[in-house]
Design a protein around this motif. Sequence first.
Motif, PDB file in Angstrom:
ATOM      1  N   LYS A  73       0.694  -1.170   0.072  1.00 54.84           N
ATOM      2  CA  LYS A  73      -0.147   0.103  -0.158  1.00 54.84           C
ATOM      3  C   LYS A  73       0.764   1.274   0.023  1.00 54.84           C
ATOM      4  O   LYS A  73       0.782   2.269  -0.746  1.00 54.84           O
ATOM      5  CB  LYS A  73      -0.948   0.126   1.149  1.00 54.84           C
ATOM      6  CG  LYS A  73      -1.981  -1.022   1.337  1.00 54.84           C
ATOM      7  CD  LYS A  73      -2.639  -1.406   2.503  1.00 54.84           C
ATOM      8  CE  LYS A  73      -3.605  -2.451   2.747  1.00 54.84           C
ATOM      9  NZ  LYS A  73      -4.294  -2.752   3.714  1.00 54.84           N
ATOM     10  N   SER A  89       0.375   3.634   5.710  1.00 53.40           N
ATOM     11  CA  SER A  89      -0.699   2.793   6.171  1.00 53.40           C
ATOM     12  C   SER A  89      -2.045   3.216   6.913  1.00 53.40           C
ATOM     13  O   SER A  89      -2.887   2.724   6.971  1.00 53.40           O
ATOM     14  CB  SER A  89      -0.276   1.539   6.536  1.00 53.40           C
ATOM     15  OG  SER A  89       0.447   1.455   7.737  1.00 53.40           O
ATOM     16  N   THR A 115      -5.212   3.975   5.274  1.00 59.42           N
ATOM     17  CA  THR A 115      -6.073   2.904   4.853  1.00 59.42           C
ATOM     18  C   THR A 115      -6.886   2.495   6.264  1.00 59.42           C
ATOM     19  O   THR A 115      -7.974   2.059   6.112  1.00 59.42           O
ATOM     20  CB  THR A 115      -5.283   1.513   4.469  1.00 59.42           C
ATOM     21  OG1 THR A 115      -4.424   1.264   5.505  1.00 59.42           O
ATOM     22  CG2 THR A 115      -4.493   2.043   3.401  1.00 59.42           C
ATOM     23  N   LEU A 165      -8.115   1.828  -0.271  1.00 62.54           N
ATOM     24  CA  LEU A 165      -6.771   2.341  -0.626  1.00 62.54           C
ATOM     25  C   LEU A 165      -6.748   3.699  -1.086  1.00 62.54           C
ATOM     26  O   LEU A 165      -7.447   3.826  -2.102  1.00 62.54           O
ATOM     27  CB  LEU A 165      -5.986   1.224  -1.542  1.00 62.54           C
ATOM     28  CG  LEU A 165      -5.846  -0.196  -1.320  1.00 62.54           C
ATOM     29  CD1 LEU A 165      -5.269  -0.937  -2.143  1.00 62.54           C
ATOM     30  CD2 LEU A 165      -5.202  -0.185   0.132  1.00 62.54           C
TER      31      LEU A 165
END
Length: 498
Positions: A4, A12, A15, A143
């Motif tokens: 990601k 991250s 997310t 995402l």
Amino acid sequence: MNDKTETTGLSSDATEVRAQKLKLLREQIGDVYPAHFHRTMSNAELTAKYESLEPDTETQDVVTVAGRVYSSRNSGMFMDIHDASGKIQIFSHKDTTPEDARALLPMIDIGDIIGVTGVVRRTKRGELTINAQAITMLTKSLLPMPEKWHGLSDIEIRYRKRHLDIMTNEESKLRFQQRSKIVSGIRRFMENDGFMEVETPMLHSVYGGATAEPFKTHHNTLKLDMFLRIAPELYLKRTLVSGLTDKVFEINRNFRNEGVSTRHNPEFTMMECYWAYADYEDIMDLVERLFGELAMAIHGSTEFAYGDKEISFKGPFRRVPMPDAVKEATGIDFLAMKTDEEARAAAKAAGFEVEKDWTWGECLAFIFEEKVEGTLIQPAHVTHFPKDISPFAKEVPGEPRLVERFETYCNAWELGNAFSELNDPEEQRARMVEQLEQAHARGEKAKQLDDEFLDAIDQGMPPAGGLGIGVDRLIMLLTNAPSIRDVILFPARRQKAD
């Protein structure tokens, strides 16, 4: 670095925030991923319909659109949403947008897909806009998207994450739209020219029709080793034998277990056709008409740019026999030589390294590749290939060492290969047997004689011109793509490193 972070450049944590919003949305509205949403028009249709709408004008027209959020400003008051056809601006304000719709705005992230119903207007600055009356969450993206204006800088990630490449790169999106247009254009041209499209097997028990290393697989039920198609030639010729049609073509996927480069991919697209009662000169005319028509469809002209070059697909193309092209480039006159030994000696004297067992034709073809191929920038048909390397083509009358074959070159690339097809069954068998012996000598023990094809040719195939066009390379030229991987949606790539 996790996947990601690698593809987006964001941590991250982003997310996790999206996951929390998804949970809240499920609690507030229930279905965050509805099965259906009815829009009244695409963004492009909307733009076209209101093209003449004056700035600072509001209509009474209510429309429904849908798309992915690409930008959000002023806490979601202004959003740009994109569908496949283009973008439209969404305006959400307490004066025009109900409170329940505005309550969704903090939950909407860039990358989410939403539906909007509202009134069409054009802002004072001239931006076509919808005043939102209702907002529907259609897909929550978990995402983050890459930054729109920079896209994906790592070219390998672009190929591996093609969906993100197209989302953030208008050039890539346009190129694949043009690819579809070119393939459709080829099909339409061939059908309008009287050719019938057929489909031939992709799994072959005997591989042939071209010289290449195949991909091998196994059929469990038949207990049979099989090969992915390297060319459809031998099946298409059987179609001519059958009398189903005098003009046959196939736009086909081929597979060759060979190297990867800017011009080579293990699976690639070809258009292959056969035309009964025609010869290679008829096929040259067909290629010129086809290329010209495709250039007009994409560029509105037969002239277009590729990199720093100006290419012209206006026919007729230059036509030059291979021995003449080599003589012009090197001074070596292969037609004046009588033996293989003379050809090898002449090549070595000119500074070329040739193998000790190469034939006259192999020496000629090698020097052509070394000295001529790279100079062929404007489209040209190189004709009169050596018989040694052309097992399926008819001899040139009066010169048995050469055959009625041409390859079309442009930008120093081979784009097409064509023959006056050999239809003498005895000579065809003899040449294929010789080719098989050469393959076995090279260690290709899996190669076999295609007896079913030879049996069909024994039945009688009409004289014909045949052609194979590398569709991906042609698309590269017409769309100004530097690599074949830029015109194949999901190209072959190496295993991702840990």
